[in-house]
Scaffold this motif. Structure first.
Motif, short mmCIF file in Angstrom:
data_model
loop_
_atom_site.label_atom_id
_atom_site.label_comp_id
_atom_site.label_asym_id
_atom_site.label_seq_id
_atom_site.Cartn_x
_atom_site.Cartn_y
_atom_site.Cartn_z
N HIS A 60 -5.51 3.08 2.99
CA HIS A 60 -5.45 1.63 3.20
C HIS A 60 -4.26 1.26 4.09
O HIS A 60 -4.40 0.45 5.01
N GLU A 74 0.85 -1.22 0.00
CA GLU A 74 0.00 0.00 0.00
C GLU A 74 0.87 1.26 0.00
O GLU A 74 0.57 2.22 -0.71
N ILE A 90 -11.55 -3.17 1.81
CA ILE A 90 -10.44 -2.68 0.99
C ILE A 90 -10.43 -3.39 -0.36
O ILE A 90 -10.21 -2.76 -1.40
N GLU A 144 -4.92 4.72 -1.39
CA GLU A 144 -3.94 3.69 -0.99
C GLU A 144 -3.26 4.06 0.33
O GLU A 144 -3.01 3.20 1.17
N GLU A 164 -10.07 -2.01 -4.21
CA GLU A 164 -9.01 -2.42 -5.15
C GLU A 164 -9.64 -2.89 -6.48
O GLU A 164 -9.07 -2.66 -7.55
FE LIG Z 1 -4.96 -0.30 -1.52
#
Ligand SMILES: [Fe+2]
Ligand SMILES: [Fe+2]
Length: 138
Positions: free
Chosen positions: A53, A17, A121, A50, A125
């Motif tokens: 995340h 990430e 998550i 990201e 993605e």
């Molecule tokens: Fe991610």
């Protein structure tokens, strides 16, 4: 409770990430060409997602008693517009595979909070994967 294997996979997820967050941000900064403004804006938005995340996964790993990595997996910002987008499609495909594996492992470990986090998550993605494929014209 979360197994060593699950925590190891989560640490790999954090490194990746961090990597894609930096990679997409600098692709956004460096990208040239007719579609640079349009693609760059998408890259910037996804770069920030990201980073969030990385934060969420690291927070969870700390809760589980581990120290999260701060070292990104190797960043690659080289290539033409098409090569950049091909690499980013591959990054997202890798994340999808890894997170499906983590969801399964968390489920096996009886860790429903980690499972839920990675399911959420994973859904993001999949959208990133679709966005990069669309930009690539696939
Ligand atoms: Fe991610
Ligand atoms: Fe992503």
């Amino acid at each position: 409770m979360a197994s060593t294997e699950l925590k190891k996979l989560m640490d790999e997820a954090i490194a990746r990430e961090l990597k894609v967050s930096i990679q997409y941000m600098f692709q956004h900064i460096m990208i040239k060409g007719k579609r640079a403004r349009f693609i760059g804006t998408e890259l910037r938005v996804i770069a920030m997602a990201e980073m969030l995340h990385a934060e969420k996964i690291a927070e969870r790993l700390v809760y589980l008693g581990d120290v999260p990595t701060t070292i990104p997996a190797p960043v690659d910002i080289t290539g033409t517009e098409q090569e950049i987008l091909q690499k980013d499609v591959a990054e997202e495909a890798y994340a999808i595979d890894l997170y499906k594996k983590i969801v399964k492992k968390a489920n096996d470990d009886g860790d429903s909070t980690t499972r839920l986090l990675f399911e959420q998550i994973l859904a993001e993605e999949e959208l990133h994967h679709q966005t990069f494929q669309t930009l690539l014209g696939e």
